[in-house]
Scaffold this active site. Sequence first.
Site, PDB file in Angstrom:
ATOM      1  N   ASP A 141       6.310 -31.953  15.598  1.00  0.00           N
ATOM      2  CA  ASP A 141       5.539 -31.048  16.560  1.00  0.00           C
ATOM      3  C   ASP A 141       5.317 -29.491  16.022  1.00  0.00           C
ATOM      4  O   ASP A 141       4.810 -28.693  16.511  1.00  0.00           O
ATOM      5  CB  ASP A 141       5.852 -31.072  17.808  1.00  0.00           C
ATOM      6  CG  ASP A 141       7.297 -30.537  18.140  1.00  0.00           C
ATOM      7  OD1 ASP A 141       8.106 -30.135  17.277  1.00  0.00           O
ATOM      8  OD2 ASP A 141       7.733 -30.303  19.322  1.00  0.00           O
ATOM      9  N   ARG A 159       4.137  -3.821   7.569  1.00  0.00           N
ATOM     10  CA  ARG A 159       2.777  -3.050   7.409  1.00  0.00           C
ATOM     11  C   ARG A 159       2.092  -2.648   8.796  1.00  0.00           C
ATOM     12  O   ARG A 159       1.285  -1.606   8.953  1.00  0.00           O
ATOM     13  CB  ARG A 159       1.811  -3.643   6.475  1.00  0.00           C
ATOM     14  CG  ARG A 159       2.245  -3.655   5.036  1.00  0.00           C
ATOM     15  CD  ARG A 159       1.241  -4.179   4.219  1.00  0.00           C
ATOM     16  NE  ARG A 159       1.302  -5.620   4.318  1.00  0.00           N
ATOM     17  CZ  ARG A 159       0.944  -6.633   3.693  1.00  0.00           C
ATOM     18  NH1 ARG A 159      -0.373  -6.079   2.906  1.00  0.00           N
ATOM     19  NH2 ARG A 159       0.882  -7.810   3.992  1.00  0.00           N
ATOM     20  N   LYS A 167      -6.675   5.592  -2.207  1.00  0.00           N
ATOM     21  CA  LYS A 167      -7.071   4.274  -2.060  1.00  0.00           C
ATOM     22  C   LYS A 167      -7.524   4.501  -0.410  1.00  0.00           C
ATOM     23  O   LYS A 167      -7.037   4.963   0.522  1.00  0.00           O
ATOM     24  CB  LYS A 167      -6.322   3.434  -2.062  1.00  0.00           C
ATOM     25  CG  LYS A 167      -6.522   1.934  -1.696  1.00  0.00           C
ATOM     26  CD  LYS A 167      -5.445   0.854  -1.849  1.00  0.00           C
ATOM     27  CE  LYS A 167      -4.509   0.564  -0.460  1.00  0.00           C
ATOM     28  NZ  LYS A 167      -3.482  -0.517  -0.863  1.00  0.00           N
ATOM     29  N   GLY A 224      -6.364  -7.240  -4.230  1.00  0.00           N
ATOM     30  CA  GLY A 224      -7.547  -5.999  -4.250  1.00  0.00           C
ATOM     31  C   GLY A 224      -7.181  -4.748  -4.751  1.00  0.00           C
ATOM     32  O   GLY A 224      -7.905  -4.268  -5.423  1.00  0.00           O
ATOM     33  N   THR A 225      -5.877  -4.396  -4.318  1.00  0.00           N
ATOM     34  CA  THR A 225      -5.391  -3.060  -4.557  1.00  0.00           C
ATOM     35  C   THR A 225      -5.397  -3.036  -6.140  1.00  0.00           C
ATOM     36  O   THR A 225      -5.630  -1.830  -6.927  1.00  0.00           O
ATOM     37  CB  THR A 225      -4.237  -2.671  -4.035  1.00  0.00           C
ATOM     38  OG1 THR A 225      -4.357  -2.683  -2.589  1.00  0.00           O
ATOM     39  CG2 THR A 225      -3.497  -1.433  -4.378  1.00  0.00           C
TER      40      THR A 225
HETATM   41  C1  R5P Z   1      -0.467  -1.046   1.009  1.00  0.00           C
HETATM   42  O1  R5P Z   1      -0.677  -0.097   1.132  1.00  0.00           O
HETATM   43  C2  R5P Z   1       0.568  -1.661   0.258  1.00  0.00           C
HETATM   44  O2  R5P Z   1       1.317  -0.942  -0.667  1.00  0.00           O
HETATM   45  C3  R5P Z   1      -0.152  -2.727  -1.022  1.00  0.00           C
HETATM   46  O3  R5P Z   1      -1.158  -1.792  -1.883  1.00  0.00           O
HETATM   47  C4  R5P Z   1      -0.999  -3.704  -0.506  1.00  0.00           C
HETATM   48  O4  R5P Z   1      -0.364  -4.456   0.699  1.00  0.00           O
HETATM   49  C5  R5P Z   1      -1.708  -4.623  -1.473  1.00  0.00           C
HETATM   50  O5  R5P Z   1      -2.629  -5.373  -0.608  1.00  0.00           O
HETATM   51  P1  R5P Z   1      -3.612  -6.436  -1.513  1.00  0.00           P
HETATM   52  O6  R5P Z   1      -2.979  -6.968  -2.783  1.00  0.00           O
HETATM   53  O7  R5P Z   1      -4.158  -7.270  -0.539  1.00  0.00           O
HETATM   54  O8  R5P Z   1      -4.735  -5.297  -2.118  1.00  0.00           O
END
Ligand code: R5P
Length: 294
Positions: free
Chosen positions: A34, A93, A189, A223-224
């Site tokens: 389960d 986070r 960013k 993405g970052t």
């Molecule tokens: C956020 O500020 C963290 O330092 C990382 O830059 C972030 O968690 C990276 O996330 P992603 O790979 O989704 O852009």
Amino acid sequence: MKIVLGPASQQLGEKIAQLLNAETVPVAFKTFPDGESYIRLEGKVQNEEAFIVQTTSPPQDPKLIQLAFIADAAKRNGAKKVTAIVPYLAYARQDKAFLPGEAISIETIARMLKAAGIDSLITVNVHQEKVLTKFPFPAKSVSAISLLAEYFKSKGYVEAFALAPDKGAMHIAEQAKKILGGECGYLEKQRDRYTGQISVEKKTFDVKGKTAIVFDDIISTGGTIVAASRVLKELGAEKVYAACVHPLLIGDAEKRILEAGVEEIVGTDSVPSHVSKVSIAPLLSKEIWEHKSG
Ligand code: R5P
């Protein structure tokens, strides 16, 4: 002292125990049909300080539950102190309510771990150290950035430009710069709180013809890193590398990063993956040695 091998970090736990010459306690675990978790300690912890090594990378929730159950079992079986070694601390986070009505998830997790029997916690490159001050027990974050920078130095990338993808990560780039000996900088960013879309402000760095390494705590969707590497490429960087402590690499993150022209992704075994080329075992064994009482 006993090193308890959490199911999510068995290899890392073994490495730490070897470096400390400490006995390990294996953990039997399974998931019931389960979906509920089961754990059982397969060794004694009575009158011992127990250090549970368990990362909480995806899937976070079952790993957190395993950690809580292991702590509970350790206390019930007479451990005199339980320290959680949690290389990747899930939910860190979500350390404030970014939008009205949100939970402050990491504070709930900390209270849950306390209730389970955890007396202290050591993590690695937590997103914001100040979150640990809200924990109901002593909690500390150590940095693995020097180990990552040493990896690049050993490959000959001395004087590479160390880039932080946002201002909050500048201290990370500065740590890397100390080892690499080159310059460092950061990007501004923005992340859309609803769509997750990332945008970075244009900046000018002297990276033309140079090697640049983007250092971050986490790579999640990628993405970052993609946004940061685009900036570096536009500025003429010859080669771009990505380094992170916690390589979550969700979905097609790795593919997207490599398609953006990044030569290599280097992570640590905080989150076991094929990019975990750097071990944090030396860092954590030193920390445990200094942390243990008597
Ligand atoms: C956020 O500020 C963290 O330092 C990382 O830059 C972030 O968690 C990276 O996330 P992603 O790979 O989704 O852009």
